[in-house]
Design a protein around this motif. Structure first.
Motif, short mmCIF file in Angstrom:
data_model
loop_
_atom_site.label_atom_id
_atom_site.label_comp_id
_atom_site.label_asym_id
_atom_site.label_seq_id
_atom_site.Cartn_x
_atom_site.Cartn_y
_atom_site.Cartn_z
N ALA A 140 0.82 -1.22 0.00
CA ALA A 140 0.00 0.00 0.00
C ALA A 140 0.84 1.26 0.00
O ALA A 140 0.45 2.29 -0.57
CB ALA A 140 -0.94 0.00 1.20
N GLY A 141 2.03 1.20 0.63
CA GLY A 141 2.90 2.36 0.68
C GLY A 141 3.45 2.77 -0.67
O GLY A 141 4.02 3.86 -0.81
N GLU A 142 3.31 1.89 -1.67
CA GLU A 142 3.84 2.17 -3.00
C GLU A 142 2.74 2.33 -4.05
O GLU A 142 3.01 2.36 -5.25
CB GLU A 142 4.80 1.05 -3.41
CG GLU A 142 6.06 1.03 -2.57
CD GLU A 142 6.62 -0.36 -2.36
OE1 GLU A 142 7.65 -0.68 -2.95
OE2 GLU A 142 6.01 -1.14 -1.58
N ILE A 143 1.49 2.42 -3.59
CA ILE A 143 0.35 2.57 -4.50
C ILE A 143 -0.14 4.02 -4.48
O ILE A 143 -0.29 4.63 -3.42
CB ILE A 143 -0.79 1.61 -4.10
CG1 ILE A 143 -0.34 0.16 -4.32
CG2 ILE A 143 -2.06 1.89 -4.91
CD1 ILE A 143 -1.36 -0.87 -3.89
N LYS A 144 -0.38 4.56 -5.66
CA LYS A 144 -0.91 5.91 -5.76
C LYS A 144 -2.33 5.95 -5.20
O LYS A 144 -3.13 5.05 -5.45
CB LYS A 144 -0.93 6.37 -7.23
CG LYS A 144 0.44 6.39 -7.89
CD LYS A 144 0.32 6.64 -9.38
CE LYS A 144 1.68 6.54 -10.07
NZ LYS A 144 1.57 6.69 -11.54
N ASN A 145 -2.64 6.98 -4.43
CA ASN A 145 -3.96 7.14 -3.82
C ASN A 145 -4.41 5.83 -3.16
O ASN A 145 -5.44 5.25 -3.53
CB ASN A 145 -4.99 7.57 -4.87
CG ASN A 145 -6.32 7.99 -4.25
OD1 ASN A 145 -6.44 8.12 -3.03
ND2 ASN A 145 -7.32 8.20 -5.08
N PRO A 146 -3.65 5.33 -2.19
CA PRO A 146 -3.94 4.01 -1.61
C PRO A 146 -5.30 3.92 -0.93
O PRO A 146 -5.90 2.84 -0.91
CB PRO A 146 -2.81 3.82 -0.59
CG PRO A 146 -2.34 5.20 -0.26
CD PRO A 146 -2.50 5.98 -1.53
N GLY A 147 -5.79 5.02 -0.37
CA GLY A 147 -7.09 4.99 0.29
C GLY A 147 -8.19 4.53 -0.64
O GLY A 147 -9.17 3.92 -0.23
#
Length: 481
Positions: free
Chosen positions: A250-257
């Protein structure tokens, strides 16, 4: 645009990348193999499909529920973070311990060996029966060397940065989804109406019974039938596992929310549909007896031989090589982020919690590579994978119970996404998961208690680490309450 976030990680993965990570980590060798065992346990086309439907429903329900947790805690580590926040560091450590010692590393080994076994169809010199080294106490086969080489190669790729890993993952996952759909399409063209009628229009279409490899039948008592369905689900659950892969990165995903939860849902839906279509195709080209008696459970090869003739073996071997290669890339990428989060909490070697110059947890990746390679050498990974199925579901159930717990303990916490169908669907998963666990304990004790014991061994290890560290025993390290 790539940004730096979550303690130095680069948010380079878009929704497509995250979705392909989920789908690619799920699709390995299982869909090509496990339907043979399901056919033996259920004995009918209807119940074969029902096992896959139940598993698909459970997996999708869990993925939709995890969306709420991923939106609340869009950090590297996924389930480890959710369990820590919902319960305490002890519970999350036991998960991390089991994940590191068996769940992820043995799965990586099993997928690597599957790649090697099917490579041997094209290159017999790499077969598992070909001994390369013999030290008396340890024999090393060509297949084991190939599996270790693949794990090593993919580890190197992933240590070079998240963009390297995502390029392999997204490209190969698209190829294998298209290939599987192509197999299904050719299978539908090759439908044998006599086989279809025997499987679906006869009185046995929904007759739940044991189908032995010699074609003989064994009837179940009413309660034992539930155990047979649970036993059949072991393979389907293994084939559908790792659906939570994007939550670990998740720390490497754009707009993780937004994108973590959405990728979990989309990836799971794609794979569930592909799996159902594949099994429906099997019932149109193979009798249940053919499925149950498939050589070494390679039901896809049996089906491909009916569809393509002798060329089918080569086609399926290449498909499984591509599938397992991409699957292992996703497993390797996602697994290291869990150990990284454990180290950040002081519950693993400090260096595991460091990022390398490419902004990925390099030490965690290499440590995972070493343990997975040792599993390749052991030859016991297959037994352990069966044993930890119950533990995997236990942690899923705990995470989803955590949704209810967090809604009570943190009612005002931001929830950009809320669990779909709450409370009915999450509660349904909890009930179905618990029923699976109970049935496995009753009917498959040899495949349950060893996994539970491995998990429970994490408790004394946790307190040993606490004693050696400067943190107090009841510290809620990392908890953001």
């Amino acid at each position: 645009m790539t940004t730096i976030t979550d303690k130095g990680f680069k948010s380079s993965l878009g929704l497509m990348d995250a979705t392909m990570l989920v789908a690619g980590s799920m699709i390995g060798s299982g869909i090509f193999i496990v339907s043979a065992d399901i056919a033996r346990n259920t004995g009918s086309a209807g119940w074969l499909m029902m096992v896959w439907l139940i598993t698909g429903f459970m997996t999708l329900t869990a993925a939709l529920s995890y969306g709420e947790l991923s939106a609340m805690f869009p950090k590297a580590g996924g389930q480890y973070i959710y369990l820590r926040e919902a319960y305490n560091p002890l519970v999350s450590f036991v998960f991390g311990w089991t994940f590191f010692t068996v769940i992820q590393t043995a799965t990586i080994a099993a997928v690597g060996v599957a790649f090697a076994k099917f490579t041997a169809y094209l290159l017999p010199a790499l077969d598992e029966d070909v001994t390369v080294m013999d030290w008396g106490f340890l024999q090393l086969s060509a297949a084991q060397l190939v599996s270790i080489a693949v794990i090593l190669l993919l580890t190197i790729v992933n240590t070079r940065g998240v963009n390297s890993g995502k390029a392999v993952q997204t490209g190969i996952t698209v190829i294998k989804i298209v290939s599987l759909l192509g197999l299904v399409l050719f299978g539908f063209f090759a439908f044998n109406l006599d086989v279809w009628r025997a499987n679906w229009l006869s009185g046995n279409a929904w007759h739940l019974h044991r189908l032995n490899t010699d074609g003989s039948l064994a009837e179940y008592t009413a309660f034992a039938a539930l155990g047979a369905v649970a036993a059949g689900m072991v393979g389907a659950i293994f084939s559908s596992d790792s659906w939570h892969a994007s939550s670990s990165v998740a720390g490497e995903i754009k707009n993780p929310g937004r994108n973590v939860g959405l990728s979990l849902a989309l990836g799971t839906i794609i794979v569930t549909v592909v799996y159902l279509l594949t099994n429906l195709m099997y019932t149109g080209v193979l009798t249940m007896e053919q499925m149950a008696a498939s050589d070494k459970d390679r039901v896809a090869m049996t089906a491909a031989r009916e569809i393509f003739g002798p060329l089918g073996i080569t086609i399926i071997a290449i498909m499984i090589m591509v599938s397992t290669f991409g699957c292992n890339n996703g497993l390797i990428m996602a697994g290291a982020r869990v150990y990284y989060s454990m180290a950040q909490d002081g519950l693993f070697f400090r260096k595991v919690g460091k990022l390398n110059r490419f902004s990925v947890p390099g030490v965690a990746l290499w440590l995972q590579c070493i343990i997975a390679s040792l599993w390749c050498l052991s030859g016991k990974y297959g037994d352990l994978l069966d044993m930890i199925s119950i533990v995997v579901v236990m942690f899923y159930v705990l995470c989803i119970i955590g949704i209810f717990k967090l809604r009570r303990s943190r009612p005002g916490a931001p929830r950009p996404y809320k669990a779909f169908g709450y409370p009915a669907l999450p509660l349904m998963y909890i009930l179905m998961g618990t029923a699976f666990i109970v049935l496995m304990i009753i009917y498959k004790p040899d495949y349950t208690w060893p996994g539970v014991i491995i998990a429970l061994l994490g408790i004394p290890v946790y307190y040993l680490i606490r004693r050696r560290s400067s943190l107090p025993p009841n510290s809620d390290v990392g908890n953001s309450k």
